[in-house]
Design a protein around this motif. Structure first.
Motif, PDB file in Angstrom:
ATOM      1  N   HIS A   1      -3.001  14.580  11.875  1.00  0.00           N
ATOM      2  CA  HIS A   1      -3.302  14.406  10.460  1.00  0.00           C
ATOM      3  C   HIS A   1      -3.740  12.971  10.234  1.00  0.00           C
ATOM      4  CE1 HIS A   1      -1.839  18.312   9.332  1.00  0.00           C
ATOM      5  NE2 HIS A   1      -0.681  18.073   9.921  1.00  0.00           N
ATOM      6  N   TYR A   2      -4.635  12.798   9.309  1.00  0.00           N
ATOM      7  CA  TYR A   2      -5.192  11.499   8.943  1.00  0.00           C
ATOM      8  C   TYR A   2      -4.521  11.054   7.637  1.00  0.00           C
ATOM      9  CZ  TYR A   2      -8.909   8.052   8.174  1.00  0.00           C
ATOM     10  OH  TYR A   2      -9.625   6.893   8.001  1.00  0.00           O
ATOM     11  N   VAL A   3      -3.965   9.847   7.637  1.00  0.00           N
ATOM     12  CA  VAL A   3      -3.298   9.334   6.434  1.00  0.00           C
ATOM     13  C   VAL A   3      -3.934   7.998   6.064  1.00  0.00           C
ATOM     14  CG1 VAL A   3      -1.114   8.659   5.367  1.00  0.00           C
ATOM     15  CG2 VAL A   3      -1.135  10.446   7.142  1.00  0.00           C
ATOM     16  N   ASN A   4      -4.657   7.983   4.964  1.00  0.00           N
ATOM     17  CA  ASN A   4      -5.302   6.764   4.486  1.00  0.00           C
ATOM     18  C   ASN A   4      -4.300   5.971   3.639  1.00  0.00           C
ATOM     19  OD1 ASN A   4      -7.649   5.094   4.122  1.00  0.00           O
ATOM     20  ND2 ASN A   4      -7.765   5.855   2.035  1.00  0.00           N
ATOM     21  N   TYR A   5      -4.351   4.670   3.762  1.00  0.00           N
ATOM     22  CA  TYR A   5      -3.526   3.800   2.924  1.00  0.00           C
ATOM     23  C   TYR A   5      -4.239   2.471   2.801  1.00  0.00           C
ATOM     24  CZ  TYR A   5      -2.173   1.295   7.111  1.00  0.00           C
ATOM     25  OH  TYR A   5      -2.221   0.559   8.259  1.00  0.00           O
ATOM     26  N   GLY A   6      -3.977   1.781   1.746  1.00  0.00           N
ATOM     27  CA  GLY A   6      -4.553   0.451   1.568  1.00  0.00           C
ATOM     28  C   GLY A   6      -5.962   0.496   1.024  1.00  0.00           C
ATOM     29  N   GLU A   7      -6.443  -0.661   0.634  1.00  0.00           N
ATOM     30  CA  GLU A   7      -7.760  -0.725   0.017  1.00  0.00           C
ATOM     31  C   GLU A   7      -8.888  -0.931   1.026  1.00  0.00           C
ATOM     32  OE1 GLU A   7      -7.194  -5.414  -1.221  1.00  0.00           O
ATOM     33  OE2 GLU A   7      -7.572  -3.909  -2.749  1.00  0.00           O
ATOM     34  N   ASP A   8      -8.572  -1.235   2.266  1.00  0.00           N
ATOM     35  CA  ASP A   8      -9.600  -1.474   3.275  1.00  0.00           C
ATOM     36  C   ASP A   8      -9.812  -0.271   4.176  1.00  0.00           C
ATOM     37  OD1 ASP A   8      -9.975  -4.083   2.378  1.00  0.00           O
ATOM     38  OD2 ASP A   8      -8.319  -4.818   3.618  1.00  0.00           O
ATOM     39  N   ASP A   9      -9.534   0.934   3.661  1.00  0.00           N
ATOM     40  CA  ASP A   9      -9.662   2.172   4.432  1.00  0.00           C
ATOM     41  C   ASP A   9      -8.808   2.140   5.694  1.00  0.00           C
ATOM     42  OD1 ASP A   9     -11.315   3.404   2.612  1.00  0.00           O
ATOM     43  OD2 ASP A   9     -13.135   2.638   3.537  1.00  0.00           O
ATOM     44  N   ASP A  10      -7.674   1.449   5.627  1.00  0.00           N
ATOM     45  CA  ASP A  10      -6.721   1.498   6.726  1.00  0.00           C
ATOM     46  C   ASP A  10      -6.193   2.916   6.810  1.00  0.00           C
ATOM     47  OD1 ASP A  10      -6.894  -1.224   7.315  1.00  0.00           O
ATOM     48  OD2 ASP A  10      -5.362  -1.728   5.833  1.00  0.00           O
ATOM     49  N   ALA A  11      -5.920   3.365   8.020  1.00  0.00           N
ATOM     50  CA  ALA A  11      -5.398   4.728   8.187  1.00  0.00           C
ATOM     51  C   ALA A  11      -4.543   4.797   9.434  1.00  0.00           C
ATOM     52  CB  ALA A  11      -6.547   5.727   8.296  1.00  0.00           C
TER      53      ALA A  11
ATOM     54  N   PRO B   1       0.826  -1.209   0.000  1.00  0.00           N
ATOM     55  CA  PRO B   1       0.000   0.000   0.000  1.00  0.00           C
ATOM     56  C   PRO B   1       0.861   1.260   0.000  1.00  0.00           C
ATOM     57  CG  PRO B   1      -0.703  -1.525   1.716  1.00  0.00           C
ATOM     58  CD  PRO B   1       0.587  -2.050   1.155  1.00  0.00           C
ATOM     59  N   VAL B   2       0.379   2.264  -0.674  1.00  0.00           N
ATOM     60  CA  VAL B   2       1.052   3.558  -0.733  1.00  0.00           C
ATOM     61  C   VAL B   2       0.178   4.562   0.011  1.00  0.00           C
ATOM     62  CG1 VAL B   2       1.855   5.397  -2.258  1.00  0.00           C
ATOM     63  CG2 VAL B   2       2.096   3.011  -2.955  1.00  0.00           C
ATOM     64  N   PRO B   3       0.729   5.252   0.994  1.00  0.00           N
ATOM     65  CA  PRO B   3      -0.099   6.208   1.737  1.00  0.00           C
ATOM     66  C   PRO B   3      -0.539   7.375   0.866  1.00  0.00           C
ATOM     67  CG  PRO B   3       2.192   6.327   2.445  1.00  0.00           C
ATOM     68  CD  PRO B   3       2.099   5.199   1.466  1.00  0.00           C
ATOM     69  N   GLU B   4      -1.750   7.837   1.106  1.00  0.00           N
ATOM     70  CA  GLU B   4      -2.236   9.038   0.453  1.00  0.00           C
ATOM     71  C   GLU B   4      -1.638  10.244   1.168  1.00  0.00           C
ATOM     72  OE1 GLU B   4      -6.494   8.945   0.325  1.00  0.00           O
ATOM     73  OE2 GLU B   4      -6.532   7.046  -0.748  1.00  0.00           O
ATOM     74  N   SER B   5      -1.795  11.402   0.605  1.00  0.00           N
ATOM     75  CA  SER B   5      -1.311  12.623   1.247  1.00  0.00           C
ATOM     76  C   SER B   5      -2.066  12.837   2.555  1.00  0.00           C
ATOM     77  CB  SER B   5      -1.531  13.828   0.340  1.00  0.00           C
ATOM     78  OG  SER B   5      -0.763  13.698  -0.832  1.00  0.00           O
ATOM     79  N   PRO B   6      -1.358  13.277   3.606  1.00  0.00           N
ATOM     80  CA  PRO B   6      -2.033  13.526   4.887  1.00  0.00           C
ATOM     81  C   PRO B   6      -3.014  14.691   4.778  1.00  0.00           C
ATOM     82  CG  PRO B   6       0.335  13.999   5.034  1.00  0.00           C
ATOM     83  CD  PRO B   6       0.068  13.540   3.658  1.00  0.00           C
ATOM     84  N   VAL B   7      -4.102  14.583   5.496  1.00  0.00           N
ATOM     85  CA  VAL B   7      -5.059  15.694   5.595  1.00  0.00           C
ATOM     86  C   VAL B   7      -5.278  15.985   7.077  1.00  0.00           C
ATOM     87  CG1 VAL B   7      -6.243  15.213   3.410  1.00  0.00           C
ATOM     88  CG2 VAL B   7      -7.085  14.176   5.497  1.00  0.00           C
ATOM     89  N   SER B   8      -5.529  17.230   7.400  1.00  0.00           N
ATOM     90  CA  SER B   8      -5.799  17.569   8.798  1.00  0.00           C
ATOM     91  C   SER B   8      -7.070  16.859   9.236  1.00  0.00           C
ATOM     92  CB  SER B   8      -5.962  19.084   8.965  1.00  0.00           C
ATOM     93  OG  SER B   8      -7.193  19.503   8.407  1.00  0.00           O
ATOM     94  N   CYS B   9      -7.173  16.601  10.524  1.00  0.00           N
ATOM     95  CA  CYS B   9      -8.375  15.908  11.017  1.00  0.00           C
ATOM     96  C   CYS B   9      -9.625  16.746  10.757  1.00  0.00           C
ATOM     97  CB  CYS B   9      -8.230  15.545  12.484  1.00  0.00           C
ATOM     98  SG  CYS B   9      -7.906  16.919  13.586  1.00  0.00           S
TER      99      CYS B   9
END
Length: 126
Positions: free
Chosen positions: A49-59, A29-37
């Motif tokens: 900051h919230y960082v989503n990665y993976g296909e199962d909405d892992d963060a 999995p490649v992390p998406e860009s962080p976004v503020s909460c």
């Protein structure tokens, strides 16, 4: 640990350009860009900051108060944890998160009281 309501907002592309942050070749999995909460929950503000990665909405949640990280909803992806710890972050597990910090009463949802390590490091108020 209170972190707010789950978001309905999800980025459609990770850094790789593939949905959910998965590399097109099926690799790690490649992390998406962080976004503020606040942006993640589309209201309010907080200390991570919230960082989503993976296909199962892992963060993972990355604290803005120091090099601290944890899994969203108590999750602890071994791969994400290992990568963050090797980069110098301290992983806040459930036991550490639950420790109450006394004599540091922070205004939290209309009251001032001692809060847990997890709430202080990963604080969001809408």
């Amino acid at each position: 640990m209170r972190r707010g309501a789950p978001s309905r907002r999800r980025s459609r592309c990770g850094r790789s350009g593939a949905p959910g942050g998965i590399r097109p070749d099926g690799g790690r999995p490649v992390p998406e860009s962080p976004v503020s909460c606040g942006d993640h929950y589309q209201q309010g503000d907080g200390t991570y900051h919230y960082v989503n990665y993976g296909e199962d909405d892992d963060a993972v949640l990355i604290s803005t108060l120091g090099p601290f990280a944890t899994g969203d909803r108590g999750g602890s992806s071994g791969e994400a944890r290992e990568a963050l710890e090797s980069a110098g972050f301290r992983w806040i597990d459930e036991a550490t998160s639950d420790i109450t910090v006394t004599d540091l009463c922070v205004y939290y949802f209309g009251d001032r009281k001692p809060l847990s390590v997890g709430t202080l490091l990963f604080y969001w108020q809408g």
